[in-house]
Design an enzyme around this catalytic site. Structure first.
Site, short mmCIF file in Angstrom:
data_model
loop_
_atom_site.label_atom_id
_atom_site.label_comp_id
_atom_site.label_asym_id
_atom_site.label_seq_id
_atom_site.Cartn_x
_atom_site.Cartn_y
_atom_site.Cartn_z
N GLY A 12 0.90 -1.05 0.01
CA GLY A 12 0.10 0.02 0.01
C GLY A 12 0.76 1.16 0.15
O GLY A 12 1.92 1.25 -0.11
N ASP A 13 0.36 2.43 0.16
CA ASP A 13 1.10 3.67 -0.02
C ASP A 13 1.79 3.87 -1.06
O ASP A 13 2.87 4.59 -0.88
CB ASP A 13 1.92 3.75 1.30
CG ASP A 13 1.34 3.28 2.62
OD1 ASP A 13 0.01 3.45 2.98
OD2 ASP A 13 1.94 2.65 3.38
N GLY A 15 0.78 5.36 -4.26
CA GLY A 15 0.46 6.49 -4.79
C GLY A 15 -0.67 6.08 -5.97
O GLY A 15 -0.96 6.88 -7.06
N HIS A 43 -6.69 7.02 -0.29
CA HIS A 43 -6.03 7.31 -1.65
C HIS A 43 -5.92 8.79 -1.56
O HIS A 43 -6.79 9.54 -1.76
CB HIS A 43 -6.86 6.82 -2.83
CG HIS A 43 -6.55 5.34 -2.96
ND1 HIS A 43 -7.48 4.44 -3.63
CD2 HIS A 43 -6.18 4.27 -1.99
CE1 HIS A 43 -7.18 3.26 -3.47
NE2 HIS A 43 -6.31 3.29 -2.52
N THR A 123 -6.14 -0.96 11.30
CA THR A 123 -6.50 0.30 11.11
C THR A 123 -7.61 1.01 12.18
O THR A 123 -7.81 2.08 12.45
CB THR A 123 -7.05 1.04 9.72
OG1 THR A 123 -8.19 0.23 9.52
CG2 THR A 123 -5.83 0.76 8.73
N THR A 250 -4.77 6.71 9.28
CA THR A 250 -4.57 6.61 10.78
C THR A 250 -3.55 7.58 11.43
O THR A 250 -3.33 7.83 12.40
CB THR A 250 -4.01 5.14 11.16
OG1 THR A 250 -2.83 4.96 10.46
CG2 THR A 250 -4.80 4.08 10.76
N GLY A 251 -2.68 8.35 10.56
CA GLY A 251 -1.68 8.91 11.04
C GLY A 251 -0.50 8.44 11.29
O GLY A 251 0.12 9.10 12.01
N ARG A 252 -0.33 6.94 11.27
CA ARG A 252 0.85 6.53 12.01
C ARG A 252 2.01 6.41 11.00
O ARG A 252 2.06 6.84 9.84
CB ARG A 252 0.34 5.01 12.10
CG ARG A 252 -0.66 4.42 13.16
CD ARG A 252 -0.77 3.16 13.29
NE ARG A 252 -1.36 2.69 11.98
CZ ARG A 252 -1.69 1.35 11.94
NH1 ARG A 252 -1.39 0.24 12.63
NH2 ARG A 252 -2.11 1.00 10.57
N GLY A 322 5.94 14.25 -8.56
CA GLY A 322 5.49 15.33 -7.68
C GLY A 322 4.13 14.92 -7.12
O GLY A 322 3.50 14.07 -7.80
#
Length: 339
Positions: A12-13, A15, A43, A123, A250-252, A322
């Site tokens: 995941g993560d 893009g 996303h 999560t 989650t901001g983790r 970017g």
């Protein structure tokens, strides 16, 4: 016109939101359907100076002509769904399958304690317990929620009809290949399969109807929560390299490691990839920032792309330079991949 599936290649993560939002505009996607697990995946889309984190609606919302659908295999948090519809003003172009299972408060409570929280590091959005109820045939469905009634539609019928009519269709996956319940680092995985074939199943599209599968890799690897991460860097080293990130839901903190060719090869195999999208190359090579043409990339960046293509035996057709939707090098024309 093609039907394309976009999925994540690592944990995941990677893009996917950026790549999908670009394709929605560049290819004028007419129908986008989200598969995957549910609101545990965020996303990120940066468009017209605004940042959106989409947990329910397809990232193709940036194209105001695009029909936005959520397939029956997806879990729905009604509050999140309705909030996103309002946020992007998509009331008249959103469709939700009546067979989507509904995440209830009890599911969130179960997800935020015990082994799911402490051992797996979930999560806390309720997806695992809701999928467990679905397997036990006791889950509430979208057709049982009155406030969702205006959005209900037969998503498989809509998507297949669009393909029959030659319209441009995109299927959006969530999470990443190695968070798959079947193909990932069990038990540190999500609660279902998230490879390309599963995304097709979530939406109700047969494999013979798909023209392209784009697997999205980041130029380095990150992972949220527990579970193995080969080549993991210390937090200090990740910060020094500019790879220290936080999760959109989650901001983790995300753990980081260099690009993993072995995992990438396996992800290509498991998903049947026909193309690769590579994002955040500007983090590795800051001089790439905002580039729109391949020849504008520095030699080291072009060499990385060439090595990925050689080892994975799949063309790198899209390169993210970017955060903005159009900060993309699109090589599909030069590679003869544009349908």
């Amino acid at each position: 016109m093609p039907c394309t599936v976009v999925v994540g290649g690592f944990f995941g993560d990677t893009g996917k939101g950026k790549v999908i939002s670009y394709l929605a505009l560049a290819d004028d996607i007419e129908v986008a359907a989200r598969g995957g697990v549910g609101p545990n995946a965020g996303h990120t889309v940066v468009y017209k100076g605004q940042k959106f984190v989409m947990r329910m609606l397809p990232s193709a919302f940036v194209n105001e002509r695009c029909r936005l659908l959520v397939g029956p295999g997806v879990l729905v948090d009604p509050a999140v769904f309705l909030r996103e519809v309002e946020m992007v003003k998509a009331h008249g172009r959103v469709g939700l399958d009546p067979q989507c299972a509904i995440i209830e408060l009890k599911h969130k409570e179960l997800d935020r304690r015990g082994h799911l929280k402490e051992r797996i590091g979930t999560t806390g959005t309720g997806c695992g317990p809701c999928n467990a109820d679905r397997a036990m045939r006791v889950a509430k469905l979208a057709r049982d929620v009155p406030e969702l009634e205006p959005y209900l539609t037969d998503v498989p019928l809509e998507v297949n009809r669009a393909i029959d009519e030659g319209r441009r269709v995109l299927l959006e996956g969530t999470q990443g290949t190695f968070l798959s319940l079947y193909h990932g680092t069990y038990p540190y995985v999500t609660s279902k399969d998230v490879t390309a074939s599963a995304i097709c199943s979530d939406v109700g599209v047969g494999p013979t109807r798909v023209d392209d599968v784009i697997v999205v890799f980041k130029a380095y690897v990150t992972r949220v929560g527990l579970g193995p991460l080969p080549g993991e860097l210390s937090q200090e080293e990740a910060e020094r390299r500019g790879w220290a990130e936080v999760a959109s839901v989650t901001g983790r903190k995300r753990r980081a490691a260099p690009f993993n060719f072995d995992l990438a090869k396996r992800a290509v195999m498991l998903n049947g990839a026909t193309q690769v999208a590579l994002t955040k190359i500007d983090v590795l090579y800051p001089e790439c920032q905002g580039a729109r043409k391949f020849e504008e990339l520095p030699r080291e960046a072009r060499e990385l792309v060439a090595r990925i293509e050689e080892e994975l035996e799949v063309p790198v057709s899209i390169i993210g330079t970017g955060p903005g939707v159009f900060e993309i090098v699109d090589r599909r024309d030069e590679l003869g991949l544009k349908r």
